[in-house]
Every structure is written in C-alpha cells, then in structure tokens.
Design a protein around this motif. Sequence first.
Motif, PDB file in Angstrom:
ATOM      1  N   MET A  74       0.829  -1.203   0.000  1.00 13.74           N
ATOM      2  CA  MET A  74       0.000   0.000   0.000  1.00 13.74           C
ATOM      3  C   MET A  74       0.865   1.255   0.000  1.00 13.74           C
ATOM      4  O   MET A  74       0.543   2.244  -0.664  1.00 13.74           O
ATOM      5  CB  MET A  74      -0.951  -0.014   1.195  1.00 13.74           C
ATOM      6  CG  MET A  74      -2.029  -1.093   1.081  1.00 13.74           C
ATOM      7  SD  MET A  74      -2.964  -1.362   2.621  1.00 13.74           S
ATOM      8  CE  MET A  74      -3.872   0.188   2.742  1.00 13.74           C
ATOM      9  N   ALA A  75       1.989   1.231   0.708  1.00 13.51           N
ATOM     10  CA  ALA A  75       2.896   2.377   0.697  1.00 13.51           C
ATOM     11  C   ALA A  75       3.480   2.593  -0.696  1.00 13.51           C
ATOM     12  O   ALA A  75       3.608   3.736  -1.163  1.00 13.51           O
ATOM     13  CB  ALA A  75       4.014   2.172   1.719  1.00 13.51           C
ATOM     14  N   THR A  76       3.820   1.508  -1.372  1.00 10.88           N
ATOM     15  CA  THR A  76       4.334   1.602  -2.735  1.00 10.88           C
ATOM     16  C   THR A  76       3.295   2.222  -3.662  1.00 10.88           C
ATOM     17  O   THR A  76       3.635   3.027  -4.552  1.00 10.88           O
ATOM     18  CB  THR A  76       4.734   0.210  -3.243  1.00 10.88           C
ATOM     19  OG1 THR A  76       5.765  -0.318  -2.401  1.00 10.88           O
ATOM     20  CG2 THR A  76       5.236   0.258  -4.680  1.00 10.88           C
ATOM     21  N   GLU A  77       2.041   1.887  -3.454  1.00 17.68           N
ATOM     22  CA  GLU A  77       0.958   2.452  -4.273  1.00 17.68           C
ATOM     23  C   GLU A  77       0.832   3.958  -4.068  1.00 17.68           C
ATOM     24  O   GLU A  77       0.511   4.706  -5.005  1.00 17.68           O
ATOM     25  CB  GLU A  77      -0.351   1.738  -3.940  1.00 17.68           C
ATOM     26  CG  GLU A  77      -0.352   0.278  -4.370  1.00 17.68           C
ATOM     27  CD  GLU A  77      -1.397  -0.585  -3.690  1.00 17.68           C
ATOM     28  OE1 GLU A  77      -1.442  -1.799  -3.993  1.00 17.68           O
ATOM     29  OE2 GLU A  77      -2.171  -0.065  -2.855  1.00 17.68           O
ATOM     30  N   LEU A  78       1.098   4.426  -2.856  1.00 14.06           N
ATOM     31  CA  LEU A  78       1.030   5.861  -2.575  1.00 14.06           C
ATOM     32  C   LEU A  78       2.174   6.604  -3.258  1.00 14.06           C
ATOM     33  O   LEU A  78       1.984   7.702  -3.798  1.00 14.06           O
ATOM     34  CB  LEU A  78       1.068   6.095  -1.066  1.00 14.06           C
ATOM     35  CG  LEU A  78      -0.080   5.453  -0.278  1.00 14.06           C
ATOM     36  CD1 LEU A  78       0.141   5.614   1.218  1.00 14.06           C
ATOM     37  CD2 LEU A  78      -1.421   6.052  -0.681  1.00 14.06           C
TER      38      LEU A  78
END
Length: 284
Positions: A74-78
């Motif tokens: 999810m952090a990578t998606e941000l």
Amino acid sequence: MAFVTASDGVRIHYDVAGRRNGTPVLMIQGLGADNRGWALQRIPFGRRHRLVLPDNRGVGSSDKPDGPYDLMQMATELVACLDAEGIDRAHVVGASMGGVLAQIIGVTYPERVRSLTLACTACRHHEWRRELLEEWAEAVGRRGMSALGDEGLQWLIGSRLQRRFGVLINVLARVVLQSPPEPFVAQIGAILSMSDEMREQVPHIGAPTLVITGAQDSLTPMGDAEELAELIPGAKLVLLSGAAHGLMAEAPNAFNAAVLDFIDSVDRAERERDAEPTAEAASA
C-alpha cells in the motif's frame, strides 16, 4: 478522477487539489477512511500547497479487492501517485494507519520525503490494541460496519466532543462508517500482519518529523507518540488538548496550524539552504 494501477492490477484513486505551484503534500488517511477524512484540511492546506490525496486500497474510489492486504504494498501504491504527478519529493502527512504508511515511506523511500507528519499513530503493536482490532474485524465481518456502534466509535472520538455533539459532528467517523466491511477487515489484517521490526527502522528516518496526537486519544495514546518522537532524530512532538484519535476532525484549527507551521518551517529552511552561496562561489 486520477488513478494509478498497482502491480496486481488494482486501481488506486487519488485527488489533486490546492496550489499547483505550491510544495507538494501527500496526505494519507487511516483505517476505513478515504480522502474525505481530510475535508477540514483541503482548503487551508490547499491555499499554500499542492495536495495529493489518495484513497487507500479498499476505500473511496479505489478498487476494493478481496484480502489479504499488505501495508508495504500500500505504501508503494502511494508513492506511485507521486510518480504519476511527476513529484520527486513531498511532505508526507499520515494519520493512524496512514501514519504507519508514512513511516514506511520515510524508511523505504527517504529520497521522496521533504518532511513527515505522523498523526495519532504508533510504530509497534500493543497486545491490548491487537486484541481490540481483532474484535473489530470479527464483529464487522459478521454484522457489517454498524457493528462498530457507539462503543467502537468511542475509540475514534473524544468523550468531550461526543457528549456535546455526538457522532454526526465528526466527519471522520461518518467516513469510516460508510466504508464497506470486507476491505475494512482486510485493512485490519494488513495492520495486524505488519511486523514490529518497523520500530527498529524509524531511527533511520532522516527527514524533519512532526509527531502530533490528541490528549484524549485512547487508541494510540500519548506513550505511542512519545516513543516515536524519541526514536526519530530531531522529531518535534505536539499534543492537542481536548482531541482524541480523530484530531484532524475534532480540533481542525489547532491541527492545521501546527502542521502547516511545521511544513512551512521545513520549506523555509530549504529555501535558505538553497540561497546560501557555495564554497566555490564564496571564494571567487
């Protein structure tokens, strides 16, 4: 509407708002909340800054796949939202679960971070909080979001505000209650599966950091904020009296002033450094 596509094909929605030539601010909401949770920040922050406001996987206009979810992904998606906007470095503001995502970005993508604001968040599990989240997941999985009820929302809303106005005054509580139950449970699973090894990594955060929390926050109490501020070199700690876990909705004026002052101080320091003559120029 803007979207990025994750490695597994899930589409992540984000809004862009505010001053296009302002320094960028990535604003990350927490468990069950989409970017409407920043409703009371959009205008005051947007007057000075370019805002990137994602909906985390599972909420808002982002796709809502079946679990499991993973906070690292999810952090990578941000970060991909910043890439899509051509933003190299941003101030990162994260609340609750969003604060954990902000920590991950600060540790994993330090070159992308101008500053970190960690609101109502923590860097490790407590057994009582793990048990509480497991109870929420079980109840919501069986009976839907209404299972949170008044008892669950007491963890999000300060007792003083709840006595005076009730749940409906709190924009963040309304957003959470409108989220679909299955992704809510999947987000809890992502939180619970996050390793406490993050605590060992946060001392390596080099970006200027503000840790801010509410004096009435019972979900991530003052001790969590103090621990983060002690672990992160040079971190500043701010306590908002009268506010609980949803401090950005309960005490928006105080929250906005503290965070904007901090971000502006970082921008000012960067401008001053950029204006300093280099050693070669000074000796010429």
